[in-house]
Design a protein around this motif. Sequence first.
Motif, PDB file in Angstrom:
ATOM      1  N   VAL A  11      -7.918  -8.642  -1.181  1.00  0.00           N
ATOM      2  CA  VAL A  11      -6.988  -7.891  -0.355  1.00  0.00           C
ATOM      3  C   VAL A  11      -5.893  -8.810   0.161  1.00  0.00           C
ATOM      4  N   ARG A  12      -6.269  -9.986   0.572  1.00  0.00           N
ATOM      5  CA  ARG A  12      -5.276 -10.918   1.077  1.00  0.00           C
ATOM      6  C   ARG A  12      -4.300 -11.328  -0.020  1.00  0.00           C
ATOM      7  N   ALA A  13      -4.832 -11.512  -1.237  1.00  0.00           N
ATOM      8  CA  ALA A  13      -3.961 -11.884  -2.349  1.00  0.00           C
ATOM      9  C   ALA A  13      -2.998 -10.765  -2.698  1.00  0.00           C
ATOM     10  N   ALA A  14      -3.420  -9.509  -2.433  1.00  0.00           N
ATOM     11  CA  ALA A  14      -2.589  -8.368  -2.795  1.00  0.00           C
ATOM     12  C   ALA A  14      -1.587  -8.011  -1.709  1.00  0.00           C
ATOM     13  N   ASP A  70       3.234   5.742  14.948  1.00  0.00           N
ATOM     14  CA  ASP A  70       4.620   5.309  15.005  1.00  0.00           C
ATOM     15  C   ASP A  70       5.322   6.198  16.023  1.00  0.00           C
ATOM     16  N   GLY A  71       5.593   5.640  17.189  1.00  0.00           N
ATOM     17  CA  GLY A  71       6.108   6.474  18.272  1.00  0.00           C
ATOM     18  C   GLY A  71       5.023   7.390  18.768  1.00  0.00           C
ATOM     19  N   GLU A  72       5.188   8.690  18.546  1.00  0.00           N
ATOM     20  CA  GLU A  72       4.169   9.672  18.918  1.00  0.00           C
ATOM     21  C   GLU A  72       3.557  10.335  17.692  1.00  0.00           C
ATOM     22  N   LEU A  73       3.908   9.854  16.508  1.00  0.00           N
ATOM     23  CA  LEU A  73       3.455  10.492  15.276  1.00  0.00           C
ATOM     24  C   LEU A  73       2.317   9.715  14.633  1.00  0.00           C
ATOM     25  N   VAL A  74       1.342  10.457  14.078  1.00  0.00           N
ATOM     26  CA  VAL A  74       0.303   9.863  13.248  1.00  0.00           C
ATOM     27  C   VAL A  74       0.858   9.751  11.834  1.00  0.00           C
ATOM     28  N   VAL A  75       1.000   8.525  11.344  1.00  0.00           N
ATOM     29  CA  VAL A  75       1.610   8.310  10.033  1.00  0.00           C
ATOM     30  C   VAL A  75       0.628   7.687   9.048  1.00  0.00           C
ATOM     31  N   MET A  76      -0.583   7.389   9.501  1.00  0.00           N
ATOM     32  CA  MET A  76      -1.600   6.838   8.606  1.00  0.00           C
ATOM     33  C   MET A  76      -2.969   7.234   9.147  1.00  0.00           C
ATOM     34  N   THR A  77      -3.915   7.527   8.257  1.00  0.00           N
ATOM     35  CA  THR A  77      -5.268   7.890   8.669  1.00  0.00           C
ATOM     36  C   THR A  77      -6.292   7.180   7.793  1.00  0.00           C
ATOM     37  N   SER A  78      -7.446   6.935   8.355  1.00  0.00           N
ATOM     38  CA  SER A  78      -8.590   6.461   7.583  1.00  0.00           C
ATOM     39  C   SER A  78      -9.844   6.670   8.403  1.00  0.00           C
ATOM     40  N   ALA A  79     -10.955   6.838   7.723  1.00  0.00           N
ATOM     41  CA  ALA A  79     -12.246   6.987   8.391  1.00  0.00           C
ATOM     42  C   ALA A  79     -13.321   6.345   7.524  1.00  0.00           C
ATOM     43  N   THR A  80     -14.397   5.939   8.162  1.00  0.00           N
ATOM     44  CA  THR A  80     -15.513   5.315   7.459  1.00  0.00           C
ATOM     45  C   THR A  80     -16.810   5.952   7.926  1.00  0.00           C
ATOM     46  N   THR A  81     -17.684   6.242   6.991  1.00  0.00           N
ATOM     47  CA  THR A  81     -19.023   6.737   7.291  1.00  0.00           C
ATOM     48  C   THR A  81     -20.035   5.633   7.002  1.00  0.00           C
ATOM     49  N   ARG A 108       5.010   2.129   1.133  1.00  0.00           N
ATOM     50  CA  ARG A 108       5.482   0.804   0.709  1.00  0.00           C
ATOM     51  C   ARG A 108       5.958  -0.052   1.893  1.00  0.00           C
ATOM     52  N   THR A 109       5.213   0.018   2.958  1.00  0.00           N
ATOM     53  CA  THR A 109       5.503  -0.816   4.128  1.00  0.00           C
ATOM     54  C   THR A 109       4.345  -1.749   4.463  1.00  0.00           C
ATOM     55  N   GLY A 110       3.342  -1.824   3.599  1.00  0.00           N
ATOM     56  CA  GLY A 110       2.197  -2.688   3.847  1.00  0.00           C
ATOM     57  C   GLY A 110       1.101  -2.056   4.672  1.00  0.00           C
ATOM     58  N   MET A 111       1.233  -0.761   4.987  1.00  0.00           N
ATOM     59  CA  MET A 111       0.254  -0.111   5.856  1.00  0.00           C
ATOM     60  C   MET A 111      -1.102   0.020   5.187  1.00  0.00           C
ATOM     61  N   LEU A 112      -1.109   0.404   3.910  1.00  0.00           N
ATOM     62  CA  LEU A 112      -2.389   0.565   3.225  1.00  0.00           C
ATOM     63  C   LEU A 112      -3.113  -0.777   3.115  1.00  0.00           C
ATOM     64  N   THR A 113      -2.379  -1.839   2.815  1.00  0.00           N
ATOM     65  CA  THR A 113      -2.999  -3.163   2.728  1.00  0.00           C
ATOM     66  C   THR A 113      -3.624  -3.553   4.061  1.00  0.00           C
ATOM     67  N   ALA A 114      -2.899  -3.305   5.149  1.00  0.00           N
ATOM     68  CA  ALA A 114      -3.434  -3.625   6.475  1.00  0.00           C
ATOM     69  C   ALA A 114      -4.679  -2.807   6.776  1.00  0.00           C
ATOM     70  N   LEU A 115      -4.666  -1.570   6.363  1.00  0.00           N
ATOM     71  CA  LEU A 115      -5.810  -0.696   6.626  1.00  0.00           C
ATOM     72  C   LEU A 115      -7.042  -1.157   5.846  1.00  0.00           C
ATOM     73  N   ILE A 116      -6.874  -1.452   4.546  1.00  0.00           N
ATOM     74  CA  ILE A 116      -8.006  -1.886   3.731  1.00  0.00           C
ATOM     75  C   ILE A 116      -8.549  -3.218   4.234  1.00  0.00           C
ATOM     76  N   ARG A 117      -7.663  -4.135   4.612  1.00  0.00           N
ATOM     77  CA  ARG A 117      -8.117  -5.410   5.148  1.00  0.00           C
ATOM     78  C   ARG A 117      -8.969  -5.181   6.399  1.00  0.00           C
ATOM     79  N   HIS A 118      -8.493  -4.296   7.279  1.00  0.00           N
ATOM     80  CA  HIS A 118      -9.256  -4.010   8.499  1.00  0.00           C
ATOM     81  C   HIS A 118     -10.602  -3.396   8.165  1.00  0.00           C
ATOM     82  N   HIS A 119     -10.626  -2.451   7.221  1.00  0.00           N
ATOM     83  CA  HIS A 119     -11.880  -1.789   6.836  1.00  0.00           C
ATOM     84  C   HIS A 119     -12.891  -2.806   6.307  1.00  0.00           C
ATOM     85  N   LEU A 120     -12.461  -3.700   5.435  1.00  0.00           N
ATOM     86  CA  LEU A 120     -13.385  -4.670   4.852  1.00  0.00           C
ATOM     87  C   LEU A 120     -13.846  -5.705   5.876  1.00  0.00           C
TER      88      LEU A 120
END
Length: 323
Positions: A11-14, A70-81, A108-120
């Motif tokens: 993930v870090r390499a990506a 972002d401000g008052e908007l939810v612009v990204m979601t994820s959940a883990t079971t 394409r702002t790096g949000m998914l990468t940040a999310l996956i890194r946090h999840h792992l």
Amino acid sequence: MIALTRDPGQVRAAARPAAVPADLRPISADDLPAFARAMAVVFAGPAPTPERLEQMATTTELDRTFAGIDGELVVMTSATTTFRLSVPGAVLPAGGLWGVTVSPTHRRTGMLTALIRHHLDDGARRGEALSCLWASEAGIYGRFGYGLATHSLRWELHRSHGSFLPELGERGRMAASRVQLLDPATAPDEIVSVVRPVHDALLGVVPGVVERPNTMWAGRTRNPSGDTRWAVFRNGPEVEAYAAYRVTGAWGDFGPENTMLITELVSTTTDGYLGISRFLLDHDLVGPIMAALRPTDEPLPLILADQRRLTRTITEGNVGSAG
């Protein structure tokens, strides 16, 4: 797609150097409606109903459910079971990632990468050896170290071609006589108490079986339309097999041609499998019978009198299924 992470370091390499224009944080119960609406937009689903939100409130692990704000908007979601997964020779702790979305305005702002890194990283802190997901688009997650882990079988058979081999015919009929259909009014927790021991008996025996937490069982037994039926095979007082299925109405030129969809069929014994299968294949007023996410070594082709009538397709697997 079921994927298991091979190397969280990938993930870090990506990672891309782009800044993440959102605050990633765990949600509260009050955030669930906005979270669910944002998820529905990306997945092109309907707006969440009050019933759906109530179900999510009881099954979502809030401390493992994150929103990008972002401000008052939810612009990204994820959940883990949180669950345990049966692998060859062991049952290992795992985190099931789901509900991953990024708003079309924030791609394409790096949000998914940040999310996956946090999840792992979070999974590693919890001692989870595996991360699993069912990808809506298979090409997304390879750069994060995920890969295809299991296959499954989808099959279809018309009831008129459901005869067993002659040497198994009588045994199948006798076994089917020990199948009981649960009352449609049976409470979900009572259904779970009956069938869960059968499912859990496969842990450590059949790879890919999930030790379902209570929240996952709640989702499996949730039946708002009332059309899911549960059948169990009993050997004396012991339940050795069960099936969950639905029947949808249709009529042909010569009478009823209802379609059966088998959503679960789990057995710990040969007679249990024969009995439940015979019960389903002999169901009144049914024509086509379909099952998805079945094990690739499903025994059904080996016991049918004419296995050519069974249409089979190999697809990606799902850790939520069990054979």
